[in-house]
Write a protein that holds these residues in place. Structure first.
Motif, PDB file in Angstrom:
ATOM      1  N   TYR A 191       0.880  -1.255   0.038  1.00  0.00           N
ATOM      2  CA  TYR A 191      -0.004   0.069   0.141  1.00  0.00           C
ATOM      3  C   TYR A 191       1.118   1.276   0.132  1.00  0.00           C
ATOM      4  CZ  TYR A 191      -3.302   3.323   1.848  1.00  0.00           C
ATOM      5  OH  TYR A 191      -4.303   4.552   1.926  1.00  0.00           O
TER       6      TYR A 191
ATOM      7  N   GLN B 173      -8.632  -3.355   0.009  1.00  0.00           N
ATOM      8  CA  GLN B 173      -9.987  -3.530   0.523  1.00  0.00           C
ATOM      9  C   GLN B 173      -9.742  -4.863   1.492  1.00  0.00           C
ATOM     10  OE1 GLN B 173     -12.099  -5.658  -3.000  1.00  0.00           O
ATOM     11  NE2 GLN B 173     -10.384  -6.664  -3.713  1.00  0.00           N
TER      12      GLN B 173
ATOM     13  N   ASP C 165      -5.597  -0.108  11.563  1.00  0.00           N
ATOM     14  CA  ASP C 165      -4.761   1.404  11.478  1.00  0.00           C
ATOM     15  C   ASP C 165      -3.272   1.038  12.099  1.00  0.00           C
ATOM     16  OD1 ASP C 165      -4.760   4.191  11.476  1.00  0.00           O
ATOM     17  OD2 ASP C 165      -5.154   4.401  13.493  1.00  0.00           O
TER      18      ASP C 165
ATOM     19  N   ILE D 113      -5.206   2.088   6.800  1.00  0.00           N
ATOM     20  CA  ILE D 113      -6.218   2.833   6.548  1.00  0.00           C
ATOM     21  C   ILE D 113      -5.944   4.142   5.969  1.00  0.00           C
ATOM     22  CG2 ILE D 113      -8.500   3.890   7.482  1.00  0.00           C
ATOM     23  CD1 ILE D 113      -8.252   1.875   9.976  1.00  0.00           C
TER      24      ILE D 113
ATOM     25  N   THR E  37      -8.797   2.952   0.584  1.00  0.00           N
ATOM     26  CA  THR E  37      -9.231   1.827   1.086  1.00  0.00           C
ATOM     27  C   THR E  37     -10.463   1.633   1.438  1.00  0.00           C
ATOM     28  OG1 THR E  37      -8.699   2.788   3.301  1.00  0.00           O
ATOM     29  CG2 THR E  37      -6.775   2.072   2.461  1.00  0.00           C
TER      30      THR E  37
ATOM     31  N   TYR F 160     -13.518  -0.605   3.309  1.00  0.00           N
ATOM     32  CA  TYR F 160     -13.534  -1.366   4.458  1.00  0.00           C
ATOM     33  C   TYR F 160     -15.115  -1.864   4.327  1.00  0.00           C
ATOM     34  CZ  TYR F 160      -9.142  -0.683   6.361  1.00  0.00           C
ATOM     35  OH  TYR F 160      -7.937  -0.949   6.521  1.00  0.00           O
TER      36      TYR F 160
ATOM     37  N   LEU G  13     -12.650   5.982  10.657  1.00  0.00           N
ATOM     38  CA  LEU G  13     -12.558   5.787   9.164  1.00  0.00           C
ATOM     39  C   LEU G  13     -12.672   7.292   8.629  1.00  0.00           C
ATOM     40  CD1 LEU G  13     -15.250   2.761   8.519  1.00  0.00           C
ATOM     41  CD2 LEU G  13     -12.690   3.023   7.719  1.00  0.00           C
TER      42      LEU G  13
ATOM     43  N   LYS H 100      -9.663   9.250   8.571  1.00  0.00           N
ATOM     44  CA  LYS H 100      -8.597   8.663   7.706  1.00  0.00           C
ATOM     45  C   LYS H 100      -9.040   8.592   6.131  1.00  0.00           C
ATOM     46  CE  LYS H 100      -5.368   7.217  10.618  1.00  0.00           C
ATOM     47  NZ  LYS H 100      -3.960   6.930  10.665  1.00  0.00           N
TER      48      LYS H 100
ATOM     49  N   ALA I 263     -11.299   7.013   4.545  1.00  0.00           N
ATOM     50  CA  ALA I 263     -11.301   5.578   4.116  1.00  0.00           C
ATOM     51  C   ALA I 263     -12.764   5.562   3.814  1.00  0.00           C
ATOM     52  CB  ALA I 263     -10.780   4.577   4.915  1.00  0.00           C
TER      53      ALA I 263
END
Ligand code: GUN
Ligand code: ZN
Length: 460
Positions: free
Chosen positions: A235, A244, A272, A277, A281, A283, A297, A300, A302
């Motif tokens: 990443y 993912q 994290d 994250i 990304t 989730y 989330l 960040k 995400a």
């Protein structure tokens, strides 16, 4: 197995334009019941395409005819039908089509009894190719033109999926599953092979045509800390690949993860702590996230994929849409085939609506009164998903410059739709009727990068 064959039509020399009722979101409508500034609707509109498949212009028929000399265009008349952006499914497992609707289990046992055995078959390249064709065909038949996809642990599963996607010129994002523990031995990789196989796939496929790669650690149950380090390394190395994974889907899974990572503050904090994250990304599920996790989330940047048919089918729980909205999460919808029970984003919107309804109360704060409006539901399946994936400069709306992935819906495709539509007065009511009652029969035409897709199914 039936062998679906699909193809894109060969385009003639003439540039194309399509005419019909054109609808697309331009912004997040939130929970407003008529969010005028968040969508475009042309009751009689024209979408003009460039020869390379991008959208040249869109507007009312009168506006477009005044601006463009369309004599040299082939105009395809879809009057009486809706033209919308192709749907974007932000979570699905292409290897699990054969186990949709398998009986009686919740997540952990369902994986052991049904998902893992069927994924073992993807060691066989021919099987992976056949399953890829079936899957992409099903997506398109249902009006889904882009998906974020889990393969299996086998590198060849993703080679097959991408090779078939390339033939159809589809924007497909996917990755080989990384899993090195707590699963059958024949489905395990190692931190090293997961890293090198993923890297090989990235180098071979990422940004080749419309294909993009997603680093895919399955979930914290099946990836060791060493493997999560390897995922984070990838990443970090590629600044435009996706990542993912699943999180907080089921209470037994959450308890298992607590045993495996006893020191972690929460399930999401495990990811994290490994640096997993951030932007790009995605989730998946988050049915049992705490306020702190929603906050993490959001901070960040995400994204979260809400998979209602899966959550209901596996009895995982009711996703807290209001909390996600409150925390301004980048939200989208996923089918989660094969725990999800339908490829159709209509069915996914339908069940998302019901999940939100099941949690509606009138007594407490105004937040609890929120309903999933049709505008928001279509947003989550199109522009919201494109934003969640950071591809909203390419997809999600029908604005000039976008890639020409769009669908034509017949709002009267079934007797019931026709009967109910007679009583649908407003745009919101028409959209709501479609999201609750439509299925693949309403998908009249599908265009991928400006070219119409056709399906032929044979038994060879
Ligand atoms: N969590 C980890 N793997 C899976 C899967 O294949 N399906 C679902 N629904 N949840 C998962
Ligand atoms: Zn899943």
């Amino acid at each position: 197995m039936q062998n679906p064959k699909s193809a894109l039509e060969i385009t003639g020399d003439k540039p194309k334009a399509v005419r019909g009722a054109i609808f697309f979101l331009t912004n997040d409508p939130g929970s407003e019941s008529d969010p005028l500034s968040c969508y475009q609707f042309y009751d009689d509109g024209i979408l003009v395409l460039q020869n390379d498949g991008h959208i040249l212009d869109v507007g009312s028929t009168i506006q477009i005819r005044a601006k463009h000399h369309l004599e040299s265009h082939e105009i395809i008349d879809f009057s009486g039908k809706f033209i919308l952006p192709g749907f974007i499914d932000t979570h699905t497992h292409y290897a699990q089509s054969e186990i949709i609707a398998t009986y009686g289990e919740q997540l952990v046992q369902w994986l052991e009894h049904y998902a893992y055995p069927v994924e073992s078959q993807f060691a066989d390249n021919a099987h992976a190719q056949l399953a890829s064709r079936f899957f992409l065909n099903e997506l398109l038949r249902n009006g889904t033109t882009t998906a974020l996809v889990f393969g299996t642990v086998h590198k060849a599963s993703i080679d097959a999926l991408f090779a078939e996607s390339e033939k159809l010129n589809m924007r497909i994002i996917g990755g080989k599953v990384m899993m090195d523990r707590n699963a059958p031995v024949d489905l395990l990789d190692t931190p090293e092979t997961a890293y090198t196989d993923s890297k090989t796939l990235i180098e071979a496929w990422h940004n080749k045509g419309r294909i993009q790669y997603a680093i895919t650690p399955r979930f914290a149950v099946t990836s060791s800390p060493e493997q999560l380090v390897a995922a984070a390394k990838l990443y970090e190395e590629y600044d435009d690949v996706f990542l993912q994974t699943h999180v907080a889907e089921n209470l037994n899974e959450v308890a298992l993860v607590k045993q495996l990572f006893p020191k972690a503050e929460s399930y999401l904090h495990i990811y994290d702590n490994f640096g997993l994250i951030g932007p790009r990304t995605v989730y998946v599920h988050g049915v049992h996230l705490t306020d702190d996790e929603f906050d993490l989330l959001a901070r960040k940047n995400a994204a979260l994929s809400f998979c209602p048919t899966s959550n209901l089918f596996l009895g995982s729980g009711l996703f807290n849409f209001r909390k996600a909205e409150h925390h301004k999460i980048q939200l989208s919808l996923g089918t989660d085939i094969g725990a999800g029970t339908s490829y159709s984003m209509f069915q996914t919107m339908n069940e998302a609506y019901k999940v939100v309804q099941l949690q509606k109360t009138y007594a407490e704060s105004p937040e609890n009164k929120i309903t999933l409006t049709p505008y928001k539901a279509f947003y989550l399946a199109t522009l919201g998903a494109a934003r969640a994936l950071n591809i909203d400069k390419k997809l999600g709306s029908l604005a000039p410059g976008m890639e020409g992935d769009f669908i034509v819906l017949n709002p009267e495709a079934t007797p019931l739709l026709r009967f109910r539509m007679q009583n649908a007065r407003s745009l919101a009511d028409r959209l709501f009727t479609i999201m609750m009652l439509a299925d693949d029969r309403a998908v009249y035409a599908v265009y991928v990068m400006g070219r119409r897709w056709t399906e032929k199914t044979t038994n060879d």
